[in-house]
Scaffold this active site. Sequence first.
Site, PDB file in Angstrom:
ATOM      1  N   GLY A  34       0.832  -1.209   0.000  1.00 34.99           N
ATOM      2  CA  GLY A  34       0.000   0.000   0.000  1.00 34.99           C
ATOM      3  C   GLY A  34       0.858   1.247   0.000  1.00 34.99           C
ATOM      4  O   GLY A  34       0.477   2.295   0.544  1.00 34.99           O
ATOM      5  N   GLY A  65      -0.375   4.728  -1.068  1.00 33.63           N
ATOM      6  CA  GLY A  65      -1.506   5.288  -0.333  1.00 33.63           C
ATOM      7  C   GLY A  65      -1.119   6.452   0.567  1.00 33.63           C
ATOM      8  O   GLY A  65       0.039   6.870   0.609  1.00 33.63           O
ATOM      9  N   GLN A  66      -2.121   6.958   1.281  1.00 33.56           N
ATOM     10  CA  GLN A  66      -1.914   8.165   2.090  1.00 33.56           C
ATOM     11  C   GLN A  66      -0.799   7.978   3.114  1.00 33.56           C
ATOM     12  O   GLN A  66       0.113   8.795   3.205  1.00 33.56           O
ATOM     13  CB  GLN A  66      -3.217   8.544   2.816  1.00 33.56           C
ATOM     14  N   TYR A  87     -15.346  -2.763   6.568  1.00 28.80           N
ATOM     15  CA  TYR A  87     -13.988  -2.351   6.936  1.00 28.80           C
ATOM     16  C   TYR A  87     -13.724  -2.677   8.412  1.00 28.80           C
ATOM     17  O   TYR A  87     -12.705  -3.275   8.757  1.00 28.80           O
ATOM     18  CB  TYR A  87     -13.845  -0.849   6.669  1.00 28.80           C
ATOM     19  N   LYS A  92     -11.175  -5.258  10.296  1.00 27.49           N
ATOM     20  CA  LYS A  92     -10.164  -4.759  11.237  1.00 27.49           C
ATOM     21  C   LYS A  92     -10.196  -5.548  12.542  1.00 27.49           C
ATOM     22  O   LYS A  92      -9.150  -5.902  13.084  1.00 27.49           O
ATOM     23  CB  LYS A  92     -10.353  -3.256  11.490  1.00 27.49           C
ATOM     24  N   ILE A 108      -6.439  10.116   9.635  1.00 35.52           N
ATOM     25  CA  ILE A 108      -5.099  10.691   9.464  1.00 35.52           C
ATOM     26  C   ILE A 108      -5.174  11.885   8.512  1.00 35.52           C
ATOM     27  O   ILE A 108      -5.709  11.790   7.406  1.00 35.52           O
ATOM     28  CB  ILE A 108      -4.107   9.640   8.909  1.00 35.52           C
TER      29      ILE A 108
END
Length: 322
Positions: free
Chosen positions: A14, A17-18, A149, A153, A179
């Site tokens: 990832g 990604g951010q 999601y 998790k 974030i």
Amino acid sequence: MVKSDEMKKVLVTGAVGQIGSELTMELRRLHGNDNVVAMGRKTKPSDELGNSGPFEFGNVTDRESLDSIIKKYDIDTVYHMAAILSGAGEKNPQLAYDVNMNGLYNVLEAAREHELTRVMVPSSIAAFGPSTPKENTPQETILKPTTMYGVTKVAGELLADYYFKRFGVDVRGLRYPGIISSETLPGGGTTDYAVEIFYEAINHKKYKCFVREDTVLPMMYMPDCINATIDLMNADVNKLIHHSDFNLGALSFSAGGLADEIRKHIPEFTVTYEPDFRQAIADSWPRTIDDSAARAEWGWKPTYDLAKMTLDMIEKLSAKLL
Ligand code: SER
């Protein structure tokens, strides 16, 4: 550069990604550019990310591509940042299950088989649900999320702890809040408004917010997120009572409160509120987080408050966008 007896060879999934994009650059600074492999599924990396060290396209749901990258670079540490976030996951729950569960299973199995030394598996405030206490949400509490999601998790936390106990794989993880960052936009999350609002404030002086003005969620600025991630990975395993489910707090503010703070710098900024399906997701999550376990077990301490974060975001984004 960190000098240690065994030089780390790190894989970041990832990585476009951010969080992955900034985490990869910081890990390259710490361990050396060639020792940190960035892996992404399809988005082309930025020039900085793509040119500063190894980059591989690959899909975490494909065990063979994961294995071949681990073998090719003799990887010993994985930061597994690839995931489908909450909003995107409600649009495509099957994809969220596949990437978040099968991808994680592949990473954990690869870690077991290749005897990797350490794995970071992020969790999220999405692990909580409507029946969880919303204020100062405890470390040990009700985990009954209502998003795919969140389901992945919670299952991921349990699976990661299982791999630690059953197979001795040193897996660690954090329940990230939303974030906020200025480098790479988040994609598909419920907390994305807290990033979009800055871009729109600077570019257009107005923003249409997809949650109500009084929506309060736990948030964190990227430098604190990167420090937390790396500090937990460097913590002495003997001091850890928890492993893959650390509560992590930093900031908590309403969407309206964030707009007010931005208005201190951009007085003409206006916001309208038009909640969409993500309001229900936001309403199912905590408002504030008790992170005393992270503070006690590995010394977590955030450094950015709302004012300092807002100022830094506006300075960085103004330099980039204007
Ligand atoms: N930022 C994430 C989301 O909104 C929460 O982990 O989905």
